[in-house]
Design a protein around this motif. Structure first.
Motif, PDB file in Angstrom:
ATOM      1  N   SER A   7      22.524  42.081  36.293  1.00 52.15           N
ATOM      2  CA  SER A   7      23.447  42.028  37.579  1.00 52.15           C
ATOM      3  C   SER A   7      23.905  43.004  38.516  1.00 52.15           C
ATOM      4  O   SER A   7      23.764  44.054  37.813  1.00 52.15           O
ATOM      5  CB  SER A   7      24.611  41.034  37.107  1.00 52.15           C
ATOM      6  N   THR A   8      24.211  42.663  39.380  1.00 51.09           N
ATOM      7  CA  THR A   8      24.954  43.829  40.553  1.00 51.09           C
ATOM      8  C   THR A   8      25.728  43.111  41.403  1.00 51.09           C
ATOM      9  O   THR A   8      25.668  41.721  41.567  1.00 51.09           O
ATOM     10  CB  THR A   8      23.737  44.716  41.081  1.00 51.09           C
ATOM     11  N   GLN A   9      26.725  43.547  41.912  1.00 49.34           N
ATOM     12  CA  GLN A   9      27.660  42.958  42.951  1.00 49.34           C
ATOM     13  C   GLN A   9      26.908  43.316  44.245  1.00 49.34           C
ATOM     14  O   GLN A   9      26.167  44.203  44.648  1.00 49.34           O
ATOM     15  CB  GLN A   9      28.865  44.071  42.983  1.00 49.34           C
ATOM     16  N   GLU A  13      23.397  46.650  46.057  1.00 46.47           N
ATOM     17  CA  GLU A  13      22.030  46.322  45.878  1.00 46.47           C
ATOM     18  C   GLU A  13      21.364  47.757  45.437  1.00 46.47           C
ATOM     19  O   GLU A  13      20.378  47.962  44.885  1.00 46.47           O
ATOM     20  CB  GLU A  13      21.498  45.648  47.107  1.00 46.47           C
ATOM     21  N   THR A  17      23.517  49.077  38.172  1.00 51.28           N
ATOM     22  CA  THR A  17      23.132  47.682  37.939  1.00 51.28           C
ATOM     23  C   THR A  17      23.551  47.530  36.413  1.00 51.28           C
ATOM     24  O   THR A  17      23.463  48.433  35.453  1.00 51.28           O
ATOM     25  CB  THR A  17      21.360  47.638  38.012  1.00 51.28           C
ATOM     26  N   GLN A  75      30.281  36.988  44.223  1.00 51.22           N
ATOM     27  CA  GLN A  75      29.860  38.156  44.955  1.00 51.22           C
ATOM     28  C   GLN A  75      29.015  38.955  44.079  1.00 51.22           C
ATOM     29  O   GLN A  75      28.499  40.179  44.001  1.00 51.22           O
ATOM     30  CB  GLN A  75      30.921  39.066  45.042  1.00 51.22           C
ATOM     31  N   THR A  76      28.268  38.058  43.074  1.00 50.73           N
ATOM     32  CA  THR A  76      27.313  38.885  42.012  1.00 50.73           C
ATOM     33  C   THR A  76      25.958  38.393  42.167  1.00 50.73           C
ATOM     34  O   THR A  76      25.798  37.096  42.149  1.00 50.73           O
ATOM     35  CB  THR A  76      28.061  38.755  40.577  1.00 50.73           C
TER      36      THR A  76
END
Length: 86
Positions: A7-9, A13, A17, A75-76
């Motif tokens: 995942s990332t916020q 991008e 990560t 936001q993820t």
């Protein structure tokens, strides 16, 4: 472990990560060059890499992981991957 979440916020991008938790396969985490951290106030650890998710997904594909799904949660951004067990 045949399943993996990364995942990332949103707006991050380009990295970092999140690639695993404290129970993740240490060999995969080592392959990714991940570092294990514990955020202040959390009672669990996570693995992170500085690369963007695209680079992480490319690396995981090379060792047999396949993308199952991707979604946004608040936001993820989250990707679920699977690797066949031997």
């Amino acid at each position: 472990m045949p399943y993996m979440l990364i995942s990332t916020q949103i707006r991050l991008e380009i990295g970092p990560t999140n690639v695993g938790d404290e129970y993740s396969d240490p060999d995969v985490m080592n392959y990714l060059g991940a570092r294990k951290t514990t955020m202040l106030g959390n009672n669990f650890s996570e693995y992170h890499v500085d690369e963007p998710p695209r680079v992480v997904l490319d690396k995981l594909e090379k060792i047999g992981f396949r993308l199952l799904s991707m979604t946004g949660v608040g936001q993820t951004l989250v990707w679920c991957l699977h690797r066949e067990t031997e």
